[in-house]
Write a protein that holds these residues in place. Structure first.
Motif, PDB file in Angstrom:
ATOM      1  N   VAL A 101     -44.037  10.454  18.069  1.00  0.00           N
ATOM      2  CA  VAL A 101     -44.368  11.636  18.864  1.00  0.00           C
ATOM      3  C   VAL A 101     -43.144  12.043  19.683  1.00  0.00           C
ATOM      4  N   PRO A 102     -42.562  13.232  19.428  1.00  0.00           N
ATOM      5  CA  PRO A 102     -42.953  14.118  18.335  1.00  0.00           C
ATOM      6  C   PRO A 102     -42.375  13.637  17.006  1.00  0.00           C
ATOM      7  N   ARG A 103     -42.901  14.178  15.905  1.00  0.00           N
ATOM      8  CA  ARG A 103     -42.287  13.907  14.609  1.00  0.00           C
ATOM      9  C   ARG A 103     -41.084  14.835  14.480  1.00  0.00           C
ATOM     10  N   SER A 104     -39.890  14.279  14.512  1.00  0.00           N
ATOM     11  CA  SER A 104     -38.677  15.085  14.591  1.00  0.00           C
ATOM     12  C   SER A 104     -37.845  15.079  13.313  1.00  0.00           C
ATOM     13  N   ALA A 105     -38.288  14.341  12.292  1.00  0.00           N
ATOM     14  CA  ALA A 105     -37.450  14.185  11.094  1.00  0.00           C
ATOM     15  C   ALA A 105     -38.313  14.114   9.837  1.00  0.00           C
ATOM     16  N   ILE A 106     -37.644  14.174   8.691  1.00  0.00           N
ATOM     17  CA  ILE A 106     -38.332  14.015   7.407  1.00  0.00           C
ATOM     18  C   ILE A 106     -37.862  12.748   6.698  1.00  0.00           C
ATOM     19  N   ARG A 107     -37.147  11.895   7.440  1.00  0.00           N
ATOM     20  CA  ARG A 107     -36.774  10.591   6.892  1.00  0.00           C
ATOM     21  C   ARG A 107     -36.713   9.575   8.026  1.00  0.00           C
ATOM     22  N   TYR A 108     -37.377   8.441   7.821  1.00  0.00           N
ATOM     23  CA  TYR A 108     -37.427   7.376   8.816  1.00  0.00           C
ATOM     24  C   TYR A 108     -37.028   6.054   8.185  1.00  0.00           C
ATOM     25  N   SER A 109     -36.316   5.229   8.952  1.00  0.00           N
ATOM     26  CA  SER A 109     -35.917   3.909   8.458  1.00  0.00           C
ATOM     27  C   SER A 109     -36.152   2.880   9.559  1.00  0.00           C
ATOM     28  N   ASP A 124     -44.071   4.786   6.752  1.00  0.00           N
ATOM     29  CA  ASP A 124     -43.907   5.848   5.768  1.00  0.00           C
ATOM     30  C   ASP A 124     -42.512   6.455   5.953  1.00  0.00           C
ATOM     31  N   GLY A 125     -41.693   6.403   4.901  1.00  0.00           N
ATOM     32  CA  GLY A 125     -40.310   6.850   5.010  1.00  0.00           C
ATOM     33  C   GLY A 125     -40.144   8.332   5.233  1.00  0.00           C
ATOM     34  N   ILE A 126     -41.204   9.121   5.048  1.00  0.00           N
ATOM     35  CA  ILE A 126     -41.120  10.570   5.233  1.00  0.00           C
ATOM     36  C   ILE A 126     -41.708  11.003   6.571  1.00  0.00           C
ATOM     37  N   THR A 127     -42.892  10.505   6.910  1.00  0.00           N
ATOM     38  CA  THR A 127     -43.568  10.935   8.137  1.00  0.00           C
ATOM     39  C   THR A 127     -43.321  10.004   9.320  1.00  0.00           C
ATOM     40  N   GLY A 128     -42.872   8.774   9.064  1.00  0.00           N
ATOM     41  CA  GLY A 128     -42.681   7.806  10.133  1.00  0.00           C
ATOM     42  C   GLY A 128     -43.965   7.124  10.568  1.00  0.00           C
ATOM     43  N   LYS A 147     -25.876   1.273   6.561  1.00  0.00           N
ATOM     44  CA  LYS A 147     -26.987   0.910   5.694  1.00  0.00           C
ATOM     45  C   LYS A 147     -28.285   0.941   6.493  1.00  0.00           C
ATOM     46  N   TYR A 148     -29.290   1.644   5.942  1.00  0.00           N
ATOM     47  CA  TYR A 148     -30.605   1.724   6.548  1.00  0.00           C
ATOM     48  C   TYR A 148     -31.636   1.203   5.550  1.00  0.00           C
ATOM     49  N   TRP A 149     -32.833   0.866   6.067  1.00  0.00           N
ATOM     50  CA  TRP A 149     -33.884   0.325   5.215  1.00  0.00           C
ATOM     51  C   TRP A 149     -35.155   1.155   5.389  1.00  0.00           C
ATOM     52  N   TYR A 150     -35.873   1.346   4.288  1.00  0.00           N
ATOM     53  CA  TYR A 150     -37.141   2.068   4.358  1.00  0.00           C
ATOM     54  C   TYR A 150     -38.064   1.578   3.255  1.00  0.00           C
ATOM     55  N   TRP A 151     -39.350   1.969   3.355  1.00  0.00           N
ATOM     56  CA  TRP A 151     -40.320   1.584   2.337  1.00  0.00           C
ATOM     57  C   TRP A 151     -40.473   2.713   1.320  1.00  0.00           C
ATOM     58  N   LYS A 152     -40.317   2.361   0.075  1.00  0.00           N
ATOM     59  CA  LYS A 152     -40.396   3.339  -1.015  1.00  0.00           C
ATOM     60  C   LYS A 152     -41.664   3.076  -1.825  1.00  0.00           C
ATOM     61  N   PRO A 153     -42.475   4.116  -2.102  1.00  0.00           N
ATOM     62  CA  PRO A 153     -43.702   3.922  -2.894  1.00  0.00           C
ATOM     63  C   PRO A 153     -43.383   3.453  -4.316  1.00  0.00           C
ATOM     64  N   ASP A 173     -37.320  -1.598  15.433  1.00  0.00           N
ATOM     65  CA  ASP A 173     -36.626  -0.375  15.825  1.00  0.00           C
ATOM     66  C   ASP A 173     -36.714   0.618  14.672  1.00  0.00           C
ATOM     67  N   ILE A 174     -37.264   1.806  14.954  1.00  0.00           N
ATOM     68  CA  ILE A 174     -37.438   2.836  13.936  1.00  0.00           C
ATOM     69  C   ILE A 174     -36.458   3.969  14.224  1.00  0.00           C
ATOM     70  N   THR A 175     -35.735   4.409  13.188  1.00  0.00           N
ATOM     71  CA  THR A 175     -34.762   5.491  13.342  1.00  0.00           C
ATOM     72  C   THR A 175     -35.246   6.745  12.635  1.00  0.00           C
ATOM     73  N   ALA A 176     -35.237   7.859  13.362  1.00  0.00           N
ATOM     74  CA  ALA A 176     -35.562   9.164  12.792  1.00  0.00           C
ATOM     75  C   ALA A 176     -34.259   9.852  12.433  1.00  0.00           C
ATOM     76  N   HIS A 177     -34.110  10.224  11.162  1.00  0.00           N
ATOM     77  CA  HIS A 177     -32.889  10.858  10.682  1.00  0.00           C
ATOM     78  C   HIS A 177     -33.123  12.369  10.590  1.00  0.00           C
ATOM     79  N   GLN A 178     -32.695  13.101  11.629  1.00  0.00           N
ATOM     80  CA  GLN A 178     -32.863  14.547  11.631  1.00  0.00           C
ATOM     81  C   GLN A 178     -31.863  15.221  10.701  1.00  0.00           C
ATOM     82  N   SER A 179     -30.682  14.650  10.633  1.00  0.00           N
ATOM     83  CA  SER A 179     -29.638  15.173   9.757  1.00  0.00           C
ATOM     84  C   SER A 179     -28.641  14.051   9.511  1.00  0.00           C
ATOM     85  N   GLU A 180     -27.537  14.352   8.837  1.00  0.00           N
ATOM     86  CA  GLU A 180     -26.539  13.319   8.578  1.00  0.00           C
ATOM     87  C   GLU A 180     -25.874  12.838   9.859  1.00  0.00           C
ATOM     88  N   THR A 181     -25.908  13.653  10.916  1.00  0.00           N
ATOM     89  CA  THR A 181     -25.232  13.294  12.159  1.00  0.00           C
ATOM     90  C   THR A 181     -26.182  13.086  13.341  1.00  0.00           C
TER      91      THR A 181
END
Length: 272
Positions: A101-109, A124-128, A147-153, A173-181
């Protein structure tokens, strides 16, 4: 929708898009991004970022609007901070709930040492969102030399994973990737037990003092059916600090928490 990416940093929206961003955010490609214009920028006509009529890579005094101005996808951008809304998990029912909260990205690791999968959980690697780890695999990917880690279906899978039979607590620790930077990290803490109250906070209204019999506030433990009818089941509660004991009680039979707050006094914060 609370889990829509466009709601992050948004002040006013409809069901499909953000219309106006909060102060300090700029609407870029449908999402509000935290950004501050470079105060040193002026174009050759003396306009700052607010007044410059168009975005351009044309430099004046070593700065272009593309580099300096938020509306041109430049400026000083920052990742949107977030926290996790998590409810205690139930071992018997295997129910879990957790979301950024909030959901700020489309990729989480997650960090490489995260032990969610040990307890049958995943992100969930897309919604967090916090999910059960059924039909997923823990895989790495690299971005900007990190290097990041996520769960892939998994493509084909029929496995069933439970949360186990013993209470536990795990932190990652969960990282929200909004963009490459732009990346933001938050702590996720998940606990699981045989029953829970569904919330960590009981809010008490002053009305409970005036009409305690009608307005007694209660929280009933979820999954109480696990213990219903058992003679040896008896609920007890202790409070810290113990000054809360006079107005927080527990029903020893059904586990309901009952709150009758003391009379409110004018000013300040009391009863803590």
């Amino acid at each position: 929708p609370a889990d829509a990416v466009f709601c992050s940093g948004c002040a006013r929206a409809n069901q499909t898009q953000c219309l106006v961003c909060q102060g300090g955010y700029t609407l870029l490609d449908g999402q509000c991004v935290g950004c501050i214009d470079d105060a040193a920028f002026v174009d050759r006509y003396g306009n700052n970022c607010f007044d410059t009529p168009a975005c351009s890579d044309d430099k004046f005094r070593d700065l272009s609007s593309d580099e300096a101005c938020c509306k041109c996808k430049g400026g000083h951008q920052r990742a949107t901070p977030f926290v996790y809304d998590v409810k205690p998990a139930l071992l018997v029912t295997n129910e879990v709930f957790g979301r950024p909260v909030p959901r700020s990205a489309i990729r989480y690791s997650v960090d490489e040492t995260c032990e969610l999968q040990k307890y049958g959980l995943a992100i969930d690697g897309i919604t967090g969102a916090l999910i059960r780890a059924e039909c997923t695999e823990f895989v790495p990917y690299e971005e900007s030399d990190k290097k990041y880690w996520y769960w892939k279906p998994k493509v084909e899978c029929s496995e069933t994973i439970t949360l186990g039979t013993e209470p536990f607590e795990v932190t990652c620790d969960i990282t929200a990737h909004q963009s490459e930077t732009l990346n933001s990290t938050a702590e996720l803490r998940v606990s699981a037990d045989f029953f829970s109250y569904g919330t960590r906070v009981l809010i008490v209204d002053n009305d409970t003092v005036e009409e305690p019999l009608r307005n007694v506030q209660t929280l009933c433990p979820a999954n109480f059916g696990l213990f219903a009818g058992k003679d040896e089941c008896e609920f007890k509660a202790s409070c810290s600090p113990d000054t809360l004991n006079p107005w927080v009680a527990i029903d020893e039979v059904d586990g309901r928490l009952i709150a009758r707050p003391p009379p409110a006094t004018a000013g300040g914060v009391t009863g803590l």
